[in-house]
Design a protein around this motif. Structure first.
Motif, mmCIF file in Angstrom:
data_model
loop_
_atom_site.group_PDB
_atom_site.id
_atom_site.type_symbol
_atom_site.label_atom_id
_atom_site.label_comp_id
_atom_site.label_asym_id
_atom_site.label_seq_id
_atom_site.Cartn_x
_atom_site.Cartn_y
_atom_site.Cartn_z
ATOM 1 N N THR A 49 0.844 -1.187 0.000
ATOM 2 C CA THR A 49 0.000 0.000 0.000
ATOM 3 C C THR A 49 0.883 1.242 0.000
ATOM 4 O O THR A 49 2.081 1.173 0.295
ATOM 5 N N GLU A 50 0.280 2.375 -0.298
ATOM 6 C CA GLU A 50 1.014 3.639 -0.274
ATOM 7 C C GLU A 50 1.647 3.827 1.099
ATOM 8 O O GLU A 50 1.001 3.638 2.128
ATOM 9 N N GLY A 51 2.941 4.140 1.115
ATOM 10 C CA GLY A 51 3.661 4.366 2.361
ATOM 11 C C GLY A 51 4.231 3.110 3.000
ATOM 12 O O GLY A 51 4.905 3.192 4.024
ATOM 13 N N ALA A 52 3.984 1.951 2.415
ATOM 14 C CA ALA A 52 4.466 0.690 2.997
ATOM 15 C C ALA A 52 5.971 0.538 2.828
ATOM 16 O O ALA A 52 6.521 0.796 1.766
ATOM 17 N N VAL A 53 6.628 0.113 3.896
ATOM 18 C CA VAL A 53 8.057 -0.189 3.856
ATOM 19 C C VAL A 53 8.182 -1.688 3.647
ATOM 20 O O VAL A 53 7.654 -2.487 4.423
ATOM 21 N N GLY A 54 8.878 -2.083 2.587
ATOM 22 C CA GLY A 54 9.012 -3.493 2.270
ATOM 23 C C GLY A 54 10.075 -4.202 3.082
ATOM 24 O O GLY A 54 9.800 -5.181 3.757
ATOM 25 N N ALA A 55 11.310 -3.715 3.022
ATOM 26 C CA ALA A 55 12.410 -4.359 3.757
ATOM 27 C C ALA A 55 13.479 -3.328 4.060
ATOM 28 O O ALA A 55 13.813 -2.509 3.212
ATOM 29 N N PRO A 56 14.039 -3.384 5.264
ATOM 30 C CA PRO A 56 15.165 -2.508 5.585
ATOM 31 C C PRO A 56 16.412 -2.972 4.824
ATOM 32 O O PRO A 56 16.403 -4.028 4.181
ATOM 33 N N VAL A 69 8.520 -5.107 -11.373
ATOM 34 C CA VAL A 69 7.393 -4.284 -10.927
ATOM 35 C C VAL A 69 6.222 -4.512 -11.877
ATOM 36 O O VAL A 69 6.269 -4.121 -13.042
ATOM 37 N N ILE A 70 5.197 -5.174 -11.363
ATOM 38 C CA ILE A 70 3.999 -5.473 -12.147
ATOM 39 C C ILE A 70 3.185 -4.204 -12.351
ATOM 40 O O ILE A 70 2.710 -3.921 -13.446
ATOM 41 N N SER A 71 3.025 -3.427 -11.273
ATOM 42 C CA SER A 71 2.333 -2.142 -11.369
ATOM 43 C C SER A 71 2.771 -1.260 -10.214
ATOM 44 O O SER A 71 3.307 -1.740 -9.216
ATOM 45 N N GLY A 72 2.553 0.038 -10.378
ATOM 46 C CA GLY A 72 2.931 0.991 -9.347
ATOM 47 C C GLY A 72 4.395 1.367 -9.421
ATOM 48 O O GLY A 72 5.034 1.237 -10.462
ATOM 49 N N SER A 73 4.930 1.812 -8.287
ATOM 50 C CA SER A 73 6.317 2.270 -8.217
ATOM 51 C C SER A 73 6.947 1.789 -6.918
ATOM 52 O O SER A 73 6.330 1.875 -5.851
ATOM 53 N N LEU A 74 8.187 1.335 -7.024
ATOM 54 C CA LEU A 74 8.919 0.816 -5.876
ATOM 55 C C LEU A 74 10.204 1.613 -5.712
ATOM 56 O O LEU A 74 10.980 1.768 -6.655
ATOM 57 N N PRO A 105 7.219 6.999 -2.707
ATOM 58 C CA PRO A 105 6.370 8.029 -2.087
ATOM 59 C C PRO A 105 5.116 8.313 -2.916
ATOM 60 O O PRO A 105 5.191 8.508 -4.132
ATOM 61 N N GLY A 106 3.956 8.264 -2.251
ATOM 62 C CA GLY A 106 2.687 8.560 -2.897
ATOM 63 C C GLY A 106 2.159 7.453 -3.798
ATOM 64 O O GLY A 106 1.175 7.664 -4.510
ATOM 65 N N VAL A 153 21.787 -4.594 7.568
ATOM 66 C CA VAL A 153 22.891 -3.649 7.690
ATOM 67 C C VAL A 153 22.323 -2.252 7.928
ATOM 68 O O VAL A 153 21.176 -1.972 7.596
ATOM 69 N N ASP A 154 23.136 -1.388 8.501
ATOM 70 C CA ASP A 154 22.746 0.013 8.653
ATOM 71 C C ASP A 154 22.976 0.723 7.330
ATOM 72 O O ASP A 154 23.996 0.509 6.668
ATOM 73 N N SER A 155 22.050 1.578 6.957
ATOM 74 C CA SER A 155 22.200 2.380 5.748
ATOM 75 C C SER A 155 21.664 3.782 5.995
ATOM 76 O O SER A 155 20.459 4.023 5.888
ATOM 77 N N PRO A 156 22.552 4.723 6.310
ATOM 78 C CA PRO A 156 22.102 6.105 6.482
ATOM 79 C C PRO A 156 21.436 6.664 5.212
ATOM 80 O O PRO A 156 20.500 7.453 5.309
ATOM 81 N N VAL A 157 21.885 6.218 4.044
ATOM 82 C CA VAL A 157 21.296 6.672 2.786
ATOM 83 C C VAL A 157 19.831 6.235 2.704
ATOM 84 O O VAL A 157 18.950 7.019 2.355
ATOM 85 N N TRP A 158 19.559 4.972 3.046
ATOM 86 C CA TRP A 158 18.179 4.472 3.003
ATOM 87 C C TRP A 158 17.337 5.145 4.068
ATOM 88 O O TRP A 158 16.184 5.534 3.806
ATOM 89 N N GLN A 159 17.869 5.319 5.254
ATOM 90 C CA GLN A 159 17.133 5.989 6.327
ATOM 91 C C GLN A 159 16.749 7.403 5.918
ATOM 92 O O GLN A 159 15.626 7.839 6.140
ATOM 93 N N ALA A 160 17.681 8.110 5.307
ATOM 94 C CA ALA A 160 17.408 9.487 4.851
ATOM 95 C C ALA A 160 16.333 9.488 3.773
ATOM 96 O O ALA A 160 15.454 10.367 3.762
ATOM 97 N N ALA A 161 16.362 8.521 2.875
ATOM 98 C CA ALA A 161 15.340 8.437 1.817
ATOM 99 C C ALA A 161 13.960 8.187 2.409
ATOM 100 O O ALA A 161 12.982 8.795 1.982
ATOM 101 N N LEU A 162 13.883 7.315 3.399
ATOM 102 C CA LEU A 162 12.595 7.036 4.043
ATOM 103 C C LEU A 162 12.084 8.257 4.789
ATOM 104 O O LEU A 162 10.889 8.569 4.729
ATOM 105 N N GLU A 163 12.971 8.962 5.480
ATOM 106 C CA GLU A 163 12.557 10.163 6.203
ATOM 107 C C GLU A 163 12.100 11.253 5.251
ATOM 108 O O GLU A 163 11.135 11.966 5.535
ATOM 109 N N ALA A 164 12.756 11.380 4.106
ATOM 110 C CA ALA A 164 12.383 12.394 3.126
ATOM 111 C C ALA A 164 11.016 12.108 2.496
ATOM 112 O O ALA A 164 10.303 13.030 2.125
ATOM 113 N N SER A 165 10.665 10.831 2.417
ATOM 114 C CA SER A 165 9.379 10.497 1.799
ATOM 115 C C SER A 165 8.233 10.411 2.801
ATOM 116 O O SER A 165 7.095 10.227 2.425
ATOM 117 N N ALA A 166 8.542 10.570 4.091
ATOM 118 C CA ALA A 166 7.486 10.483 5.132
ATOM 119 C C ALA A 166 6.684 11.769 5.200
ATOM 120 O O ALA A 166 7.043 12.807 4.794
#
Length: 166
Positions: A49-56, A69-74, A105-106, A153-166
């Motif tokens: 669903t919109e806003g769903a986090v799949g995997a860290p 990707v069958i449909s939508g955006s990942l 996002p969205g 693993v820790d990923s500051p890049v991924w964390q920043a991307a998730l925070e930016a899209s929240a």
């Protein structure tokens, strides 16, 4: 000398008969686990669903993970780069490569996942569902890293991307 290659049997999973694992933000449809494919591959489909986090951020030591990707955006992380996969896009992530994913996002997303070679991942997906629903402790996921070849693993890049899209 017989040079014939030993092959697994064809695998057919009917949509109406496929097991599903649901949590508050996604549904995973289990298609083929490694025991039914002679360990050649494992495959499942996830709808987010919109806003769903799949995997860290995580990596696999043995398997290449394929995304279609069958449909939508990942939204995906591969190494230290975040990008958006759109409908029809394909991504192959080789072993030892950190990656993560979430609905862009969205957007929502419908994605086919394939792991090759296959390994028994359905028990892992069932465990994830139980943790997301509050039926199991998240410590069980960390304890299963070797069994399911899923190493977080820790990923500051991924964390920043998730925070930016929240």
């Amino acid at each position: 000398m017989n040079n014939a290659v030993t092959r697994g049997r064809p695998v057919l999973t009917r949509h109406a008969e496929a097991e599903t694992c649901a949590d508050p933000s996604s549904v995973m449809t289990l298609l083929a686990d490694s025991d039914s494919t002679s360990h050649d591959f494992t495959s499942y489909r996830s709808t987010f669903t919109e806003g769903a986090v799949g995997a860290p951020a995580h990596f696999h030591t043995k398997a290449t993970e394929l995304f279609f990707v069958i449909s939508g955006s990942l939204q995906v992380l591969v190494d230290e780069e975040v990008t958006i996969l759109e409908t029809g896009d394909f991504l192959a992530v080789p072993p030892h490569t950190p990656h993560a994913f979430a609905a862009a996002p969205g957007c929502d997303a419908d994605v086919l996942f394939v792991f090759t070679p296959g390994m028994d991942r359905f028990d892992y997906l069932r465990l994830l569902g139980r943790v997301m629903r509050g039926e199991a402790d998240a410590k069980e996921i960390a304890a299963s890293a070797e069994r399911f070849d899923n190493h977080y693993v820790d990923s500051p890049v991924w964390q920043a991307a998730l925070e930016a899209s929240a």
